[in-house]
Design a protein around this motif. Structure first.
Motif, PDB file in Angstrom:
ATOM      1  N   VAL A   4      -2.337  -2.121  -5.272  1.00 52.01           N
ATOM      2  CA  VAL A   4      -3.515  -1.610  -5.979  1.00 52.01           C
ATOM      3  C   VAL A   4      -4.293  -0.661  -5.069  1.00 52.01           C
ATOM      4  O   VAL A   4      -4.701   0.441  -5.479  1.00 52.01           O
ATOM      5  CB  VAL A   4      -4.416  -2.770  -6.444  1.00 52.01           C
ATOM      6  N   ALA A   5      -4.495  -1.069  -3.824  1.00 47.49           N
ATOM      7  CA  ALA A   5      -5.243  -0.240  -2.876  1.00 47.49           C
ATOM      8  C   ALA A   5      -4.552   1.105  -2.659  1.00 47.49           C
ATOM      9  O   ALA A   5      -5.198   2.161  -2.659  1.00 47.49           O
ATOM     10  CB  ALA A   5      -5.397  -0.977  -1.547  1.00 47.49           C
ATOM     11  N   GLY A   6      -3.232   1.073  -2.483  1.00 44.47           N
ATOM     12  CA  GLY A   6      -2.498   2.314  -2.235  1.00 44.47           C
ATOM     13  C   GLY A   6      -2.519   3.252  -3.417  1.00 44.47           C
ATOM     14  O   GLY A   6      -2.656   4.476  -3.260  1.00 44.47           O
ATOM     15  N   ALA A   7      -2.407   2.692  -4.615  1.00 45.08           N
ATOM     16  CA  ALA A   7      -2.406   3.515  -5.824  1.00 45.08           C
ATOM     17  C   ALA A   7      -3.741   4.230  -5.992  1.00 45.08           C
ATOM     18  O   ALA A   7      -3.791   5.445  -6.249  1.00 45.08           O
ATOM     19  CB  ALA A   7      -2.101   2.650  -7.043  1.00 45.08           C
ATOM     20  N   PHE A  28       0.832  -1.206   0.000  1.00 46.54           N
ATOM     21  CA  PHE A  28       0.000   0.000   0.000  1.00 46.54           C
ATOM     22  C   PHE A  28       0.868   1.257   0.000  1.00 46.54           C
ATOM     23  O   PHE A  28       0.636   2.194  -0.781  1.00 46.54           O
ATOM     24  CB  PHE A  28      -0.912   0.006   1.230  1.00 46.54           C
ATOM     25  N   LEU A  29       1.862   1.269   0.848  1.00 50.22           N
ATOM     26  CA  LEU A  29       2.734   2.435   0.938  1.00 50.22           C
ATOM     27  C   LEU A  29       3.484   2.663  -0.370  1.00 50.22           C
ATOM     28  O   LEU A  29       3.689   3.807  -0.799  1.00 50.22           O
ATOM     29  CB  LEU A  29       3.710   2.258   2.102  1.00 50.22           C
ATOM     30  N   ALA A  30       3.877   1.571  -1.027  1.00 57.25           N
ATOM     31  CA  ALA A  30       4.560   1.680  -2.321  1.00 57.25           C
ATOM     32  C   ALA A  30       3.620   2.239  -3.380  1.00 57.25           C
ATOM     33  O   ALA A  30       4.004   3.122  -4.173  1.00 57.25           O
ATOM     34  CB  ALA A  30       5.092   0.320  -2.749  1.00 57.25           C
ATOM     35  N   GLY A  31       2.391   1.747  -3.421  1.00 55.45           N
ATOM     36  CA  GLY A  31       1.420   2.235  -4.393  1.00 55.45           C
ATOM     37  C   GLY A  31       1.052   3.688  -4.162  1.00 55.45           C
ATOM     38  O   GLY A  31       0.959   4.485  -5.107  1.00 55.45           O
ATOM     39  N   TYR A  32       0.852   4.043  -2.902  1.00 61.94           N
ATOM     40  CA  TYR A  32       0.527   5.431  -2.574  1.00 61.94           C
ATOM     41  C   TYR A  32       1.668   6.362  -2.991  1.00 61.94           C
ATOM     42  O   TYR A  32       1.457   7.388  -3.636  1.00 61.94           O
ATOM     43  CB  TYR A  32       0.262   5.574  -1.072  1.00 61.94           C
ATOM     44  N   ALA A  33       2.888   5.986  -2.623  1.00 55.97           N
ATOM     45  CA  ALA A  33       4.048   6.823  -2.934  1.00 55.97           C
ATOM     46  C   ALA A  33       4.228   6.991  -4.435  1.00 55.97           C
ATOM     47  O   ALA A  33       4.568   8.083  -4.917  1.00 55.97           O
ATOM     48  CB  ALA A  33       5.301   6.209  -2.312  1.00 55.97           C
ATOM     49  N   ALA A  34       4.007   5.915  -5.183  1.00 51.68           N
ATOM     50  CA  ALA A  34       4.180   5.973  -6.638  1.00 51.68           C
ATOM     51  C   ALA A  34       3.248   7.009  -7.264  1.00 51.68           C
ATOM     52  O   ALA A  34       3.678   7.844  -8.073  1.00 51.68           O
ATOM     53  CB  ALA A  34       3.924   4.598  -7.245  1.00 51.68           C
ATOM     54  N   THR A  71      -6.004   4.320  11.055  1.00 56.94           N
ATOM     55  CA  THR A  71      -6.868   5.244  10.316  1.00 56.94           C
ATOM     56  C   THR A  71      -7.129   4.702   8.919  1.00 56.94           C
ATOM     57  O   THR A  71      -8.242   4.826   8.384  1.00 56.94           O
ATOM     58  CB  THR A  71      -6.209   6.638  10.228  1.00 56.94           C
ATOM     59  N   ILE A  72      -6.102   4.105   8.320  1.00 56.16           N
ATOM     60  CA  ILE A  72      -6.240   3.405   7.044  1.00 56.16           C
ATOM     61  C   ILE A  72      -6.076   1.916   7.326  1.00 56.16           C
ATOM     62  O   ILE A  72      -5.025   1.484   7.807  1.00 56.16           O
ATOM     63  CB  ILE A  72      -5.179   3.847   6.018  1.00 56.16           C
ATOM     64  N   THR A  73      -7.116   1.158   7.058  1.00 55.59           N
ATOM     65  CA  THR A  73      -7.042  -0.300   7.193  1.00 55.59           C
ATOM     66  C   THR A  73      -6.847  -0.880   5.803  1.00 55.59           C
ATOM     67  O   THR A  73      -7.745  -0.840   4.961  1.00 55.59           O
ATOM     68  CB  THR A  73      -8.328  -0.876   7.820  1.00 55.59           C
ATOM     69  N   VAL A  74      -5.664  -1.399   5.556  1.00 58.29           N
ATOM     70  CA  VAL A  74      -5.319  -1.875   4.220  1.00 58.29           C
ATOM     71  C   VAL A  74      -5.937  -3.256   3.971  1.00 58.29           C
ATOM     72  O   VAL A  74      -5.827  -4.142   4.816  1.00 58.29           O
ATOM     73  CB  VAL A  74      -3.786  -1.951   4.048  1.00 58.29           C
ATOM     74  N   PRO A  75      -6.585  -3.461   2.827  1.00 62.11           N
ATOM     75  CA  PRO A  75      -7.205  -4.758   2.535  1.00 62.11           C
ATOM     76  C   PRO A  75      -6.174  -5.858   2.334  1.00 62.11           C
ATOM     77  O   PRO A  75      -5.062  -5.613   1.874  1.00 62.11           O
ATOM     78  CB  PRO A  75      -7.992  -4.484   1.246  1.00 62.11           C
ATOM     79  N   GLN A  76      -6.566  -7.085   2.683  1.00 65.78           N
ATOM     80  CA  GLN A  76      -5.704  -8.258   2.523  1.00 65.78           C
ATOM     81  C   GLN A  76      -6.245  -9.238   1.493  1.00 65.78           C
ATOM     82  O   GLN A  76      -5.497 -10.073   0.990  1.00 65.78           O
ATOM     83  CB  GLN A  76      -5.564  -9.002   3.857  1.00 65.78           C
TER      84      GLN A  76
END
Length: 365
Positions: free
Chosen positions: A179-182, A146-152, A333-338
């Motif tokens: 995918v979720a982070g992006a 998630f962090l990688a996708g968000y940062a990208a 605050t952000i619950t990342v999907p699994q």
């Protein structure tokens, strides 16, 4: 006086007996590699570096062995062999060791097993059991992804791809999180991105093969700007494709892979070396966490992106921005999907609910 002297002699003799009765365990640690090699610059190597550093710091015998095949039988035969040769601590990185450890834990009750990325169970998944001589370590890879996708996306990349190795749970979770982070970043930052379902794929192995370079090159030539490759040694194949095409980048996996190529803009990390060192230290200190599954997450600084100056290659995304979104993952605050189902709901609430084809690729059935 004679009685006093006799008591002193008896006391000294008793201390000698106690000292002779003390036994110091001679530890012998062996790591068995998962699919891939000890120099994969990723999962196996990251784990081995933790084993090696710990053993050298504590003057403990250590070695590694690569099983002949990625099968239950081969893994169990390898365990039999290393135990016969004196191993009393066996470290097994990888989901594929689950059934072998299930059997080995009762076969060798005096051997300590550290299983990374899995929990022991029968081949049909009908029974899960972790005996007192086993510790399981699971990472929340989806948070790192998630962090990688968000940062990208926050850094300005708009055309993304994902290449996983074998479709095992850890690789699935990396991709789901990515995918979720992006899409979360695209929604939060009002950006438009392209993440086509045809650009989400499992390679089927973790090897550095020419065909993986060819595939990555075709994606880059078709417009993909950045590929997150969660595939061990296959990451080097993707890096080769990025190096051959101007303006193309890679997100590495498991460990900080910045040293592998200038095209590695970041890495979705799992603190493998730290985790295995912690459990080895607990063992020799007498604080063994036997029978437990330990879950490593952003909350205990076990997953995330590298922040060293040499590894931070984002063009506009800052470390301060990273710490902000990391904090939201840490505190829930952000619950990342699994899972696929969780990703569908997450995108509906935070991203693009129409990305059904892409969601279906995250986990094949």
């Amino acid at each position: 006086m004679k009685k006093i002297l006799a008591l002193l002699i008896l006391s000294v003799f008793s201390l000698v007996l106690v000292a002779c009765g003390e036994q110091t365990t001679e530890w012998n640690i062996v790591m068995l590699t998962d699919v891939g090699t000890i120099t994969d610059k990723s999962f196996n190597q990251g784990t081995w570096e933790g084993v090696k550093a710990f053993a050298e710091d504590n003057d403990i015998t250590h070695s590694y062995f690569r099983p002949n095949a990625a099968t239950h039988a081969s893994y169990l035969e390898s365990i039999d062999m290393v135990v016969a040769n004196g191993a009393n601590v066996v470290v097994t990185p990888g989901f594929l060791f689950e059934t072998a450890i299930y059997e080995a834990q009762s076969r060798y009750p005096d051997v300590y097993f550290i299983l990374i990325d899995g929990e022991p169970h029968t081949p049909d998944y009908s029974t899960f059991r972790t005996d007192d001589n086993v510790v399981n370590i699971l990472f929340q890879e989806e948070q790192s992804g998630f962090l990688a996708g968000y940062a990208a996306v926050a850094d300005g990349f708009t055309n993304l791809g994902y290449m996983g190795g074998m479709e095992v749970p850890a690789v699935q979770k990396f991709g789901i999180g990515y995918v979720a982070g992006a899409y979360y970043a695209a929604n939060a930052l009002s950006k438009t991105i392209t993440f086509d379902a045809s650009r989400y794929e499992y390679l089927g192995d973790f090897d550095n093969k020419p065909e993986h370079t060819t595939k990555a090159a075709s994606w880059y030539n078709a417009g993909v700007e950045l590929i997150f490759v969660a595939a061990g040694g296959a990451g080097n194949a993707v890096m080769a494709a990025a190096e051959a095409t101007s303006g193309k980048f890679v997100i590495g996996v498991d460990v900080d892979q910045a040293g592998e190529s200038d095209t590695v803009i970041s890495s979705a990390m799992k603190e493998l070396a730290i985790a295995v060192r912690q459990e080895l230290q607990a063992l020799i200190d007498g604080n063994w966490n036997g029978g437990q599954t330990l879950r490593k997450s952003a909350a205990n600084d076990s997953v995330g992106l590298p922040t060293a100056q040499a590894s931070w290659r984002f063009r506009t995304f800052t470390q301060a921005q990273y710490e902000t979104v990391l904090g939201k993952v840490k505190d829930g605050t952000i619950t990342v999907p699994q899972t696929k189902a969780e990703l569908t709901a997450f995108l509906a609430a935070n991203g693009n609910p129409s990305a059904a084809a892409l969601v279906n690729k995250t986990v094949t059935e």
